[in-house]
Structures are given as structure tokens and as C-alpha cells.
Enzyme design. Sequence first.
Site, mmCIF file in Angstrom:
data_model
loop_
_atom_site.group_PDB
_atom_site.id
_atom_site.type_symbol
_atom_site.label_atom_id
_atom_site.label_comp_id
_atom_site.label_asym_id
_atom_site.label_seq_id
_atom_site.Cartn_x
_atom_site.Cartn_y
_atom_site.Cartn_z
ATOM 1 N N ASN A 266 33.833 3.608 18.038
ATOM 2 C CA ASN A 266 33.912 2.164 18.215
ATOM 3 C C ASN A 266 32.567 1.510 17.932
ATOM 4 O OD1 ASN A 266 34.154 -0.377 20.457
ATOM 5 N ND2 ASN A 266 35.927 0.052 19.174
ATOM 6 N N GLY B 296 33.948 0.216 23.445
ATOM 7 C CA GLY B 296 32.577 0.310 22.981
ATOM 8 C C GLY B 296 32.044 -1.008 22.441
ATOM 9 N N ARG C 45 32.094 -2.438 19.547
ATOM 10 C CA ARG C 45 33.012 -3.292 18.769
ATOM 11 C C ARG C 45 33.996 -3.980 19.692
ATOM 12 N NH1 ARG C 45 37.737 -4.095 15.802
ATOM 13 N NH2 ARG C 45 37.361 -4.968 13.725
ATOM 14 N N CYS C 46 34.546 -3.250 20.657
ATOM 15 C CA CYS C 46 35.482 -3.858 21.608
ATOM 16 C C CYS C 46 34.843 -5.019 22.362
ATOM 17 C CB CYS C 46 35.963 -2.817 22.616
ATOM 18 S SG CYS C 46 37.083 -1.568 21.972
ATOM 19 N N MET C 47 33.547 -4.921 22.638
ATOM 20 C CA MET C 47 32.870 -5.920 23.462
ATOM 21 C C MET C 47 32.402 -7.136 22.675
ATOM 22 S SD MET C 47 30.578 -3.779 26.209
ATOM 23 C CE MET C 47 29.476 -3.066 24.969
#
Length: 410
Positions: free
Chosen positions: A352, A395, A397-399
Site C-alpha cells: 500500500n 497504509g 495510500r489508504c490514508m
Amino acid sequence: MQSPIHVTSEIGKLKTVMLHRPGHEIENVYPDILHRMLVDDIPYLPIAQEEHDYFADTLRKQGIEVLYFAKLAAEALQDSQVKDKFLEQMLAESGYAAGAVHDALKEYLLSMDTQAMVDKIIAGVRKDEIDVKFVSLAEMAEDKDYPFFMDPMPNAYFTRDPQASIGDGITINHMTFKARQRESLFTEYIIKYNPRFANKGVHVWRDRYHDTRIEGGDELVLSDHVFAIGISQRTSADAIMDIARNLFKDSNYDTVIAIHIPHNHAMMHLDTVFTMINYNQFTVHPQILDEHGKVDTYILHPGKDGEIEIKHRTDLQHVLEEALDEPEIDLIPTGNGDPIVAPREQWNDGSNTLTIAPGEVVTYDRNYVSNDLLRKHGILVHEVRSSELSRGRGGPRCMSCPIVREDLKK
């Protein structure tokens, strides 16, 4: 007029990003409701906030403008009529269209300034915070032992999912599970009423008022005309067809690549197992590929009379080479493909990665095998702290929800 949203790739230099700093919603999670909240663990909030601040500062040091989701939402709700309309809709989606609880919650939330109200809705409202004068047996007996009138939103720091930028527009997503569906209501009001976005030509490719599910972690903008999306636990094939029709009709996008990944919590989104990090380089979790390196992949193109042509392939590497006009694609395996390291680091979002420029990424420091392998493949890696943030199962990218990226140089 330049749109305030402009994302034509996963790897163009990141200029503006939207984050959410985790708040008291994390402290309103307890073991009995982990499943209901879609979380596996409870981060220690003070350290999670320190780690998130480190993440945000890492981005700022690279010249990236950091916007905060909750602040944008509060700015969108300054008009009293807009605020009232939003609150009525939020209460209805929380299960209170009318009645004593609705009235008490509305009075309580309107007693706060707008930013505090937004923060409180995200944090959740406990039953012991307000005094409700019940007028019916149904209200008095409703789930008496459950401590919340309004559930917390502990996943809100994963800003990638309620929305996703594509070109000069955005998807405002109907998310899969009830625990997260209210998050994108904030997005709707930000786009409609925040001065940064309102009346600025932002195209909403798909709004949140659908029965079919889609989440931003499955949406990857590979180029100015190629869009990839996961068929996953969180995004349905029907939703993919819908967004493809809209893109083909009203944008420059002429190719949608749908990648079928396992439908499970460990691989809930495409970006947990596959991300773009350079013109011709991707991270990939080896467990999405079969023993021959294949995965079901569907290529969508516009057909005649608004129809969509679909081709089934299994050779993802060749599909990407053709779609991106690259002679060779470098698929870099999470954990170097080791049968123990790969699933361990994937659990902590080793795939991620947030790309902030071609060949330059932000990753969690705990995924050291994957990070070392990225460096060996010529990638510049910025590591951020991850002991508590990673407990939320997402991770870098998710955040992060990119708002503006530079276009790639041809």
C-alpha cells in the site's frame, strides 16, 4: 478555469492531498464492537496522532499541500441552512429521521460550533452525553445496552475510500458496510459547498446514492486515459460498469481495467495488493496471482451506441504493458515473494505505497523487506512510523486522497 481536482495518474508529482488526523473516534472503539466497526485492533491514540503528524510532515517537506477532511467539512457547513440540511441527513443515516432521539441529538450538535460538531459526529455520540425524553416504548427499549446513539467512525483516517479523484472529477462513494457509509456524506457537502470546490466545475463521476458498492481503495488512475479498478470485497462489478459508462461518456478515459482479487478482509481493496509506483513499475502481492502468475482481468472499452466492450485476459503484466504503451512492466513482489514475509508485510500494508512522484514513494517503516526491495529496483523510499496507525489495516495510500497531481510528461 482550472478544476480544483486534477489527477491524471497514480504517479504524477503530488501537489495537494486530503488527510484525516485520527481523533476521539479511535478511543470510542472497544473490543465488543470491533467487528461492527470493521477494525481488528485499537490503536493507542496519542501515538497514532504522533505517527499521523509525522506522515503529514513528511508530505509537507516534499512541498505537498495537506488539507484536512474534517476542516474542509466544517468550512462547507458555514451557512445555517446548509448546516441544518446536512445534520438532518446525517441523523437520518444514523437511524434517526424523527423522534425524541433525533430532536435531542440535533439540539446537542447544534449547540456546538461547526468544527466541534463535525469532530463530534466523527467521534460518535454516547448515550450518556445527552438527556433524552423518550415518548415511546420502541425508543425506550431500542438496543438498551448499546452505548452509542451515533456510532464513531474509526476508519475515517483512511481518506482514500469515501471518494476518489479521477481527472478533473471525483467519485463520491456508496461504501459497502454501514459502518463507513456516512463518511461520504461529508464528501458530498465538501464538493457542493466548500468554497475551494463549489461551482468550480468538479465532475461527480458517480454519487453516493446507489445500491451497488464502490470504495476508493479499489480505484487507480493509471494514466490520462486508463483507469484500473478492483473487483473486490468492497467494489462490485455492477458499480464498475456504471463508472465505466460515465467515464466513457464524459471524459478522455477510453480504457478501464478491472482486476479480480480475493474477496476477503485481508485483501479488501486493490491498493492493498497492487499499486503503481513508476511509469513501468508496480508493487504486487504475489497471492493475487495463481501459480502461473495469472489473475482474472477484464478490459473495458466504449462500444457502439453506449455499449461497453469487454475482453477477458489473465496476463496482467501484458495487459499493463499494452494499456500504458510500455515495453516491459516490472512487478515488484511484496516481501520479495517469500511465503512467510510476503503475507506478514502485506498484513501491514507492504503493497500500500503512496507514490508522490515517479519512482518516489511513502511507505510504512515496518515493511523493511519490501522497502529494501523497492530500493533495489531504483525506487526512492520515504519511510513513516507505523506501530499504531497500521493497526487500522491501511497504509500510506489508504490514508491519503490525492486532490491535485502534476500531469506526466510524455
